[in-house]
Scaffold this motif. Structure first.
Motif, PDB file in Angstrom:
ATOM      1  N   GLY A 100       0.771  -1.257  -0.015  1.00 56.98           N
ATOM      2  CA  GLY A 100       0.092   0.441  -0.012  1.00 56.98           C
ATOM      3  C   GLY A 100       1.060   1.112  -0.156  1.00 56.98           C
ATOM      4  O   GLY A 100       1.880   1.512   0.783  1.00 56.98           O
ATOM      5  N   PRO A 103      -0.650   7.541   2.523  1.00 55.20           N
ATOM      6  CA  PRO A 103       0.279   8.186   3.516  1.00 55.20           C
ATOM      7  C   PRO A 103       1.222   7.313   4.379  1.00 55.20           C
ATOM      8  O   PRO A 103       2.343   7.564   4.954  1.00 55.20           O
ATOM      9  CB  PRO A 103      -0.576   9.086   4.228  1.00 55.20           C
ATOM     10  N   ARG A 124      -1.881  -1.771  -5.290  1.00 61.47           N
ATOM     11  CA  ARG A 124      -2.763  -2.261  -6.283  1.00 61.47           C
ATOM     12  C   ARG A 124      -3.251  -1.476  -7.418  1.00 61.47           C
ATOM     13  O   ARG A 124      -3.488  -1.822  -8.606  1.00 61.47           O
ATOM     14  CB  ARG A 124      -3.808  -2.913  -5.204  1.00 61.47           C
ATOM     15  N   PHE A 160      -6.525  12.432  -3.827  1.00 57.96           N
ATOM     16  CA  PHE A 160      -7.832  13.217  -4.586  1.00 57.96           C
ATOM     17  C   PHE A 160      -8.491  13.620  -3.421  1.00 57.96           C
ATOM     18  O   PHE A 160      -9.734  13.468  -3.315  1.00 57.96           O
ATOM     19  CB  PHE A 160      -8.550  12.227  -5.419  1.00 57.96           C
ATOM     20  N   SER A 161      -7.985  14.451  -2.667  1.00 61.01           N
ATOM     21  CA  SER A 161      -8.580  15.149  -1.243  1.00 61.01           C
ATOM     22  C   SER A 161      -8.390  16.506  -1.251  1.00 61.01           C
ATOM     23  O   SER A 161      -8.002  17.120  -2.074  1.00 61.01           O
ATOM     24  CB  SER A 161      -8.013  14.282   0.003  1.00 61.01           C
ATOM     25  N   GLY A 261      -5.090   0.502   3.782  1.00 61.82           N
ATOM     26  CA  GLY A 261      -6.273   1.576   3.979  1.00 61.82           C
ATOM     27  C   GLY A 261      -7.706   0.889   4.243  1.00 61.82           C
ATOM     28  O   GLY A 261      -7.546  -0.443   4.367  1.00 61.82           O
ATOM     29  N   ALA A 264      -9.584  -1.640   1.681  1.00 65.62           N
ATOM     30  CA  ALA A 264      -9.149  -2.863   0.917  1.00 65.62           C
ATOM     31  C   ALA A 264      -9.947  -4.299   1.480  1.00 65.62           C
ATOM     32  O   ALA A 264      -9.452  -5.064   2.288  1.00 65.62           O
ATOM     33  CB  ALA A 264      -7.730  -3.279   1.331  1.00 65.62           C
ATOM     34  N   VAL A 339     -17.236  14.236  -4.010  1.00 66.74           N
ATOM     35  CA  VAL A 339     -16.575  13.301  -5.404  1.00 66.74           C
ATOM     36  C   VAL A 339     -17.197  12.060  -5.082  1.00 66.74           C
ATOM     37  O   VAL A 339     -17.698  11.580  -4.003  1.00 66.74           O
ATOM     38  CB  VAL A 339     -15.118  13.366  -5.199  1.00 66.74           C
ATOM     39  N   GLY A 352     -15.079  14.176  -0.124  1.00 67.43           N
ATOM     40  CA  GLY A 352     -15.022  15.743  -0.485  1.00 67.43           C
ATOM     41  C   GLY A 352     -13.437  15.894  -0.805  1.00 67.43           C
ATOM     42  O   GLY A 352     -12.531  15.403  -0.205  1.00 67.43           O
TER      43      GLY A 352
END
Ligand SMILES: Cc1cc2nc3c(=O)[nH]c(=O)nc-3n(C[C@H](O)[C@H](O)[C@H](O)COP(=O)(O)OP(=O)(O)OC[C@H]3O[C@@H](n4cnc5c(N)ncnc54)[C@H](O)[C@@H]3O)c2cc1C
Length: 529
Positions: A100, A103, A124, A160-161, A261, A264, A339, A352
């Motif tokens: 993974g 962060p 992945r 994408f945050s 995360g 998964a 989103v 969001g």
């Protein structure tokens, strides 16, 4: 060098004004102060007729010892600069594996590389660029790529945050994380802003630069490589198996960090089947609410709304429903977008994000209600994942099974009546939305808590009383419903050399705490050998 806290500064202050004010605060001449540096800047909007900044600075000042004695330590204290260092580790038979690249995985891999251990990272999803294309396809046409999406791919769920870097934890590693992020391209203001954020547009480059650093130190990052198996020997991990382009490869490893995360679910199922100890944990679900950012600014900044020195206003509220649960706002994105954040087909999930400029018309935040382990009838550790999935599928059906997200106005949510028309607030979710009541989507106790809690928040913040605010459903992935148990060495209690890490394993919530936990697991691998 000393630190001086709680300096009141008007909006639009200049460096000269700050130097003069600092001198006055500690009773010295401006010429007695050298190397003045801003270390904290927060907006204080508690009084609407006096919105200003509260500042902390560091500086070299004549007679520092005298000044330190003269003021209480919460006003003036010695400046502290703890340096985080990674020592070179002894060579190992096997390279550590990090599963993974969110962060947690990024910061674990970064310090392992800096220790000279040349980690192998399995991710992945795709790299940032191919992932951005997949996210765009889902955003515009509703075609979901289950490998690369808002949850999966380089940088993890945070890429994408909004890139908010606020956190509830205190840890000496945080300053180091921020300076590393700046080194990789984040704006320097995160080092002093009271509410630091990066924005998805800048964050993507930061993530790529961090990856390149790992590679330049001898590490390897393999994209579209899903970890699908572990082998063990005498209670210790022996190898990891990953799948890429339909081909399985085995890597011998005695230290494996699992930083997958909270989404998964297939990996959790695999690990449960392998008897890795895990348990249900508290998580949260709800929906995303949108208001006009201009209304939020007016409500929180009063006559100062629109002042060029002020960032778009943000908020955080929590209310307790008598004899019931609590409703709270979470992950507020000023000037952002709601989103499409699903990672499984035929489901709808919201979240969001915002760009660095935070200049979109709407403000959004999650409206969340905690789901306790006792709320789940099923005793399986993965009962929470199952509830999330059921809600996400129900939302897909309520949206018309064509990828539209179910949406309702706040007024409609409270009264239970659908008014199939938007007012001044238009939903930012794409590709499409469809009006639907929450009752067939969210569990009753969540719908009821939002229904009763919205007017209570409105009593604190007038813009929340707007019946034309838009609520898009559901928000299910704000936290992990499972914890993979680990012991003092941070290894799984079931498997030596296996380090459950970050949000998915239940040890973090948000970008910064996930990065901190990644560093802790990286340090443990370095120390445990
Ligand atoms: C849209 C959105 C906006 C957000 N905004 C913010 C914000 O502004 N501020 C904030 O603090 N937090 C925010 N969050 C939450 C934040 O992103 C997470 O808390 C954080 O990313 C968790 O980090 P992590 O490394 O533990 O897990 P993740 O970031 O989820 O990373 C896990 C990685 O593991 C990979 N993976 C999963 N399974 C496997 C496998 N079997 N093999 C190989 N790889 C695997 C995934 O593809 C993923 O890239 C947001 C989340 C989303 C979705």
């Amino acid at each position: 060098m000393i630190r001086i806290n709680d300096i009141y500064m008007p909006l639009g202050f200049t460096d000269e004004m700050l130097a003069a004010r600092t001198a006055r605060e500690i009773g010295v001449r401006p010429s007695d102060i050298h190397d003045l540096r801003l270390v904290r800047r927060s907006v204080d909007a508690r009084k609407k007729n006096d919105v200003h900044f509260t500042i902390a600075v560091e500086a070299s000042v004549k007679n520092e010892q005298y000044i330190l004695r003269k003021f209480p330590p919460n006003k003036v204290s010695p400046a502290k600069h703890e340096k985080y260092t990674v020592n070179i580790a002894e060579e190992r038979t096997h390279r550590p594996v990090v599963i993974g690249f969110g962060p947690a995985g990024m910061f674990a891999a970064l310090i392992l590389s800096q220790a000279g251990l040349k980690p192998i990272v399995l991710e992945r999803g795709g790299d940032c660029d191919s992932r951005a294309a997949a996210v765009e396809l889902y955003r515009t046409k509703g075609i979901l790529n289950e490998t690369s999406n808002i949850q999966f791919g380089e940088g993890g769920a945070g890429t994408f945050s909004d890139g908010k870097l606020t956190t509830g934890i205190r840890d000496r590693r945080i300053t180091h994380i921020f300076s590393e992020l700046v080194r990789f391209g984040a704006p320097a203001e995160i080092l002093y802003s009271g509410k630091p954020h990066i924005g998805t547009d800048i964050l993507r480059n930061v993530v790529k630069n961090l990856r390149n650093e790992i590679i330049s130190l001898g590490g390897e990052v393999i994209f579209e490589a899903k970890a699908v198996g572990l082998t063990k020997t005498e209670g210790s991990v022996r190898s990891v198996i990953y799948e890429k382009n339909g081909v399985q490869t085995e890597i011998a490893a005695d230290s494996v960090i699992l930083a997958v995360g909270h989404s998964a679910r297939d990996t959790f199922e695999y690990l449960l089947g392998e008897h890795i100890a895990m348990e249900k944990k508290i998580f949260a679900m709800g929906a995303r609410i949108e208001h006009l950012q201009s209304d939020v600014n007016a409500s929180l900044y009063g006559r100062f709304a629109g002042h060029p020195a002020l960032p778009p206003a943000d908020y955080k509220y929590a209310v307790h429903i008598p004899d019931g649960k609590s409703l709270y706002t979470f992950c507020m994105c000023p000037g952002g977008y709601v989103v499409a954040a699903a990672s499984e087909k035929n489901t709808i999930v919201t979240n969001g994000m915002s760009l660095y400029a935070r200049d979109a018309a709407n403000a959004n935040s999650a409206l969340l209600v905690n789901v306790e382990p006792c709320d789940l009838a099923d005793s399986s550790p993965l009962a929470g994942c199952e509830l999330q999935r059921n809600v996400e599928r129900a939302a897909f059906a309520a949206g018309g099974s064509d990828g539209s997200a179910p949406v309702i106005t706040a007024g409609g949510f409270i009264t239970g009546n659908l008014t199939p028309e938007f007012g001044k607030v238009k939903p930012s979710y794409t590709p499409s939305v469809k009006f639907a009541l929450p009752d067939n989507i969210l569990p009753d106790y969540i719908t009821e808590t939002i229904r009763k809690g919205l007017p209570m928040i409105a009593a604190k913040a007038s813009f929340f009383a707007d019946p034309e605010a838009v609520i898009t459903m559901p928000e299910t992935r704000s936290s992990s419903p499972v914890r993979i148990l680990r012991g003092e060495t941070l290894e799984s209690v079931s498997l030596k050399g296996f380090y459950p890490c970050g949000e998915g394993a239940g040890y973090a919530g948000g970008i910064v705490s996930a990065a901190v936990d990644g560093m802790k697991c990286g340090e443990a691998v370095i120390e445990n050998g």
